[in-house]
Design an enzyme around this catalytic site. Structure first.
Site, mmCIF file in Angstrom:
data_model
loop_
_atom_site.group_PDB
_atom_site.id
_atom_site.type_symbol
_atom_site.label_atom_id
_atom_site.label_comp_id
_atom_site.label_asym_id
_atom_site.label_seq_id
_atom_site.Cartn_x
_atom_site.Cartn_y
_atom_site.Cartn_z
ATOM 1 N N LYS A 139 0.952 -0.959 -0.076
ATOM 2 C CA LYS A 139 -0.272 -0.028 0.055
ATOM 3 C C LYS A 139 0.916 1.375 -0.214
ATOM 4 O O LYS A 139 2.048 1.049 0.697
ATOM 5 C CB LYS A 139 -1.070 0.384 1.086
ATOM 6 N N LYS A 148 -1.900 -1.281 -3.822
ATOM 7 C CA LYS A 148 -3.349 -0.636 -3.623
ATOM 8 C C LYS A 148 -2.445 1.100 -3.984
ATOM 9 O O LYS A 148 -1.025 1.234 -3.340
ATOM 10 C CB LYS A 148 -3.869 -0.588 -2.695
ATOM 11 N N ARG A 205 -10.688 10.275 1.740
ATOM 12 C CA ARG A 205 -10.422 10.968 3.433
ATOM 13 C C ARG A 205 -11.722 11.391 3.054
ATOM 14 O O ARG A 205 -12.007 12.160 4.881
ATOM 15 C CB ARG A 205 -9.440 11.567 3.301
HETATM 16 C C1 PBG Z 1 -7.007 3.283 5.592
HETATM 17 C C2 PBG Z 1 -7.422 3.225 4.138
HETATM 18 C C3 PBG Z 1 -7.131 4.410 3.298
HETATM 19 C C4 PBG Z 1 -8.015 3.635 2.306
HETATM 20 C C5 PBG Z 1 -8.307 2.635 1.920
HETATM 21 N N1 PBG Z 1 -8.629 2.153 3.368
HETATM 22 C C6 PBG Z 1 -6.893 5.648 3.312
HETATM 23 C C7 PBG Z 1 -5.496 6.033 3.711
HETATM 24 O O1 PBG Z 1 -4.724 5.379 3.872
HETATM 25 O O2 PBG Z 1 -5.328 7.497 3.871
HETATM 26 C C8 PBG Z 1 -8.296 4.311 0.468
HETATM 27 C C9 PBG Z 1 -9.348 4.133 -0.820
HETATM 28 C C10 PBG Z 1 -9.370 4.817 -1.214
HETATM 29 O O3 PBG Z 1 -8.866 6.044 -1.552
HETATM 30 O O4 PBG Z 1 -10.257 4.595 -1.898
HETATM 31 N N2 PBG Z 1 -5.733 3.476 5.873
#
Ligand code: PBG
Length: 322
Positions: free
Chosen positions: A195, A248, A205
């Site tokens: 990620k 991701k 967010r």
């Molecule tokens: C939680 C999380 C996030 C996303 C999925 N789980 C946000 C982040 O890491 O800031 C992002 C998913 C998206 O942008 O569709 N940590």
């Protein structure tokens, strides 16, 4: 001499021919649909930066899930917006937390749907970071216990799969241990293994009200410049007990998806994140791109690169069009 013997255009002459030699096909069975659960009843608020997506209370979520299942989409992933936030992210592992209540209601009311829960603290902490803060930084090891508690409470509520997205080191092992020690060895882990610290999470967010209140996530999420490190992250999650691995975001990281597919034998998921969705929708709204074609081209590319599963906000629209 290749030409004029070889004419690749011969197999492109009609849609039937093109379809016959097509290498990649999308099906609703490839998709996992993300949903945002909020407190209250009868609440369905559209997310400004993600048209067509909503924060929904449990009653609406259950209805939504019934529709998702009826479209042949096998799974949803739930994100929670708690009643209140604190330093310890207590809403994340509360027995009557918003995700826990949603899971119970969905499992009771909707058949034929896999409920995945996102395991992270950022939606539940007052500071918006994915872990416990100590000395101005996110403390890895003391966060593991909170993540394990969160995953366990989701599984106890009936979650079919838990999906840690926090990027703390050792969290897959900590979650695996907590599930096993508490009589839930059959609950698989979908690890957000590679990620990246991506700008494309911006709209999410807003959706999850989880923007960090200070600093950013670069101290725990990956540097977008790194590919080999992704292979290391994935290998570690597999060693710790991940059942499905994830890359991701998706489209800016097709090389990472491709390499993960070559190196590892686990089912591979890719997350087409909020910003990837919003860019396409925004361009379409401006008349600059055709929405359906951009949607299918992006999803096909992600699958072609090697993703077996795609988490996407287009899941319903794509399933309908298929
Ligand atoms: C939680 C999380 C996030 C996303 C999925 N789980 C946000 C982040 O890491 O800031 C992002 C998913 C998206 O942008 O569709 N940590």
């Amino acid at each position: 001499m290749a030409f004029p013997i070889h004419r690749p255009r011969r197999l492109r002459r009609s849609e039937l021919l093109r379809s016959m030699v097509r290498e990649t096909r999308l099906e609703p069975a490839n998709f996992i649909y993300p949903l945002f659960v909020c407190p209250g009843e009868g609440v369905k608020r559209e997310i400004g930066a993600m048209p067509g997506n909503y924060q929904m209370s449990v009653d609406h979520i259950v209805r939504e899930c019934a529709e998702v299942a009826s479209l042949g989409i096998p799974a949803v992933i739930l994100f929670g917006l708690p009643e209140s936030k604190d330093e310890e992210a207590s809403g994340a592992y509360a027995e009557d937390g918003v995700v826990q209540r949603a899971v119970r209601a969905i499992k009771k009311e909707v058949k034929n749907l896999i409920v995945v829960t996102d395991v992270c603290l950022c939606e539940y902490t007052s500071h918006g970071h994915c872990g416990r803060i100590a000395g101005g930084d996110v403390d890895n090891d003391s966060t593991l216990e909170l993540l394990a508690r969160t995953a366990l409470s989701h599984a106890r509520a009936g979650a079919d799969l838990v999906a840690p997205s926090d990027m703390m080191d050792g969290r897959v092992a900590a979650i695996r241990r907590a599930l096993d020690e508490n009589g839930l060895p059959g609950v698989p882990i979908l690890a957000y293994a590679a990620k990246y610290a991506s700008v494309f999470y911006g709209p999410f967010r807003e959706a999850a009200e989880s923007a960090p209140q200070f600093g950013d996530r670069r101290g725990y999420q990956m540097d977008p410049a790194n590919q080999r490190e992704a292979l290391k992250e994935i290998a570690l999650d597999i060693e710790e007990g991940a059942d499905i691995i994830m890359v991701k975001p998706a489209m800016p990281y097709l090389d990472v998806i491709w390499r993960a597919k070559q190196e590892f034998r686990l089912p591979l998921a890719a997350y087409q994140v909020s910003g990837e969705y919003s860019m396409i929708v925004a361009a379409a709204r401006n008349g600059w791109l055709d929405l359906e074609r951009a949607m299918f081209e992006s999803l096909t590319a992600i699958k072609r690169a090697g993703a077996d599963l795609i988490l996407t906000y287009f899941a319903k629209t794509a399933a309908r069009a298929l």
